[in-house]
Design a protein around this motif. Structure first.
Motif, PDB file in Angstrom:
ATOM      1  N   LEU A 246      -2.954  34.111  44.312  1.00 28.51           N
ATOM      2  CA  LEU A 246      -2.365  35.379  44.734  1.00 28.51           C
ATOM      3  C   LEU A 246      -1.138  35.627  43.870  1.00 28.51           C
ATOM      4  O   LEU A 246      -0.169  34.869  43.923  1.00 28.51           O
ATOM      5  N   ALA A 315       0.699  36.850  52.275  1.00 29.56           N
ATOM      6  CA  ALA A 315       0.277  35.482  51.955  1.00 29.56           C
ATOM      7  C   ALA A 315      -0.673  34.930  53.018  1.00 29.56           C
ATOM      8  O   ALA A 315      -1.684  34.299  52.696  1.00 29.56           O
ATOM      9  N   ILE A 327       0.323  30.697  45.180  1.00 34.19           N
ATOM     10  CA  ILE A 327       0.988  31.991  45.302  1.00 34.19           C
ATOM     11  C   ILE A 327       2.032  32.070  44.193  1.00 34.19           C
ATOM     12  O   ILE A 327       2.819  31.142  44.007  1.00 34.19           O
ATOM     13  N   CYS A 366       3.495  27.292  45.858  1.00 36.61           N
ATOM     14  CA  CYS A 366       4.176  28.573  45.652  1.00 36.61           C
ATOM     15  C   CYS A 366       5.048  28.482  44.402  1.00 36.61           C
ATOM     16  O   CYS A 366       5.932  27.623  44.323  1.00 36.61           O
TER      17      CYS A 366
END
Length: 464
Positions: A246, A315, A327, A366
């Motif tokens: 993402l 998320a 992410i 992340c």
């Protein structure tokens, strides 16, 4: 939905009056606040107090203690006798404890709902976003697993350690048998930079990785090249499969990101693609490159007015629908940091802290991009580094610096113009500087290739 379960509370208290094992388990997992009425709380406190003094907390001992402290009268003793008759086996006490813990969480959830209902009734509209963030934190804390608070036995951790070492050894041997020249298998997603992968074993679930760079020094290009290694190209990670990413972009338009992908995947100069000055042959190459992107697991989201609550919701949705493994937030400095009651660095720090919690709760890696000051310090908040598992800094190097570095190492690099510095690595080595080649014309970032030529301490190429 009922907020209490008095029967389960009575059965636990009865078990404590009959068994030391039940006492130990209840004391380990329960507190006074898990019991919903004052008398049950009093009995639990008296029982644990007696047990802590190395005295078996029988019915007689609890009644005696209750009388001596003035906590029990005739009615309390009668209720305690009734509780003592609700006997259960030791083996079943965990079942009743679980039922009580569920009711504790339900009461806590009810309290949170009431709290924020009252706040919404009284707060101005301008505080709605802040209230949502606080409420999200409160509800997330209710999801924590009680097992995480248990104390392990030495034998347990030794067994876990040995089994993990054995698993990794078998994985390594299988990996090498399939391809003797392949790099070691990873624990997380690949970065496409071999030395960084070797040091970190990839970006792992739960990791917060911060990449800092000055304006125009390649933050977005780095993020897209990482995305290429994870989601577009077939990775050389342990799974050998593309993994969902993402990519949340706050700065560049969809068109700008799409054009960068065209250059990264095709190798055609970025400026030529932007200007449209390409040949029919190059157009065909670019078309095939976009075919790779179309078949990838790269999921972009362009949100110029991104806020922490939007980030969390996006998320979570991506985790459920796409099973994302990484992410990327590009970049934190562009998020809404306006708060008249707080300094900008405090808001930025909270955003990064929220990302760390998000990584742990969703079990994804992340990667957060931040901007560095002119002196290479973190813009906004040095405390961000404390929250991170991996802290990276990307910066260009001058030809003079390249010669100095090569002289120190004793060998030369091909196309060495950037450096990736590992400022922090919670699980491994830090302080390493990885030579990087940032090919700006195609926006590709890769590890600089070491040449066979050696150089002497004076920086001169050795003969032979």
């Amino acid at each position: 939905m009922q907020l209490t379960d008095h029967e389960s509370e009575r059965r636990i208290l009865s078990a404590m009056l009959h068994s030391e094992n039940a006492c130990a388990e209840a004391m380990d997992r329960l507190t006074e606040g898990d019991f919903s009425i004052p008398l049950h709380q009093t009995i639990f406190n008296l029982t644990t107090s007696i047990y802590s003094k190395s005295v078996r907390p029988t019915l007689v001992e609890v009644v005696k203690e209750g009388h001596s402290t003035g906590l029990f009268g005739a009615d309390e003793v009668e209720e305690l006798n009734y509780i003592a008759r609700q006997y259960i086996d030791d083996e079943n006490v965990g079942y009743w404890i679980d039922k009580v813990k569920v009711k504790t969480k339900i009461r806590a959830m009810d309290a949170v709902l009431r709290k924020y209902k009252m706040m919404l009734d009284e707060a101005p509209d301008s505080q709605a976003e802040e209230i949502l963030i606080d409420a999200n934190d409160d509800f997330s804390s209710l999801l924590l697993d009680d097992a995480s608070e248990e104390i392990d036995e030495p034998d347990d951790i030794a067994k876990i350690g040995y089994e993990e070492v054995e698993r990794r050894m078998e994985r390594y041997r299988k990996h090498k048998n399939e391809n003797p020249y392949a790099p070691p298998p990873l624990d997380g997603v690949p970065t496409g930079i071999p030395t960084l992968d070797a040091i970190t074993l990839g970006f792992k679930p739960g990791d917060l990785i911060i990449l800092g760079a000055k304006t125009g020094d390649g933050k977005t290009s780095f993020a897209l090249n990482i995305s290429n290694s994870v989601a577009v190209a077939t990775s050389i990670a342990a799974t050998g499969a593309k993994q969902p990413v993402l990519y949340i972009n706050t700065e560049m338009s969809r068109e700008q990101i799409a054009l960068r992908w065209g250059s990264i995947l095709s190798g055609v100069e970025h400026d030529k693609i932007r200007n449209g000055a390409i040949t029919n042959e190059e157009l065909s190459i670019i078309f095939n490159a976009y075919g790779q992107l179309s078949d990838s697991k790269f999921f972009p989201a362009y949100i110029p007015n991104l806020t922490p609550i939007k980030l969390q919701n996006l998320a979570r949705k991506a985790k459920i629908k796409k099973d994302i493994k990484l992410i990327i937030l590009d970049y934190v400095g562009r998020m809404d940091t306006k708060d008249p009651q707080r300094q900008e660095w405090q808001v930025l720090y909270d955003i990064v802290k929220t990302q760390k919690q998000l990584a742990q709760n969703l079990q994804v890696a992340c990667l957060v991009l931040i901007q560095l000051n002119d002196d290479n310090s973190i813009q906004g908040a040095k405390r961000m580094k404390n929250e991170s598992d991996i802290m990276l800094k990307l910066s260009p190097v001058t030809p003079a610096q390249v010669r100095e570095i090569e002289s120190e190492k004793g060998y030369m690099y091909e196309n060495f113009n950037y450096q990736l510095y590992i400022d922090k690595n919670r699980d491994g080595a830090a302080g390493n500087a990885i030579p990087i080649f940032f090919e700006k014309r195609t926006q590709r970032i890769m590890q600089a290739v070491r040449m066979g030529k050696e150089i002497d301490p004076d920086g001169q190429e050795k003969e032979g």
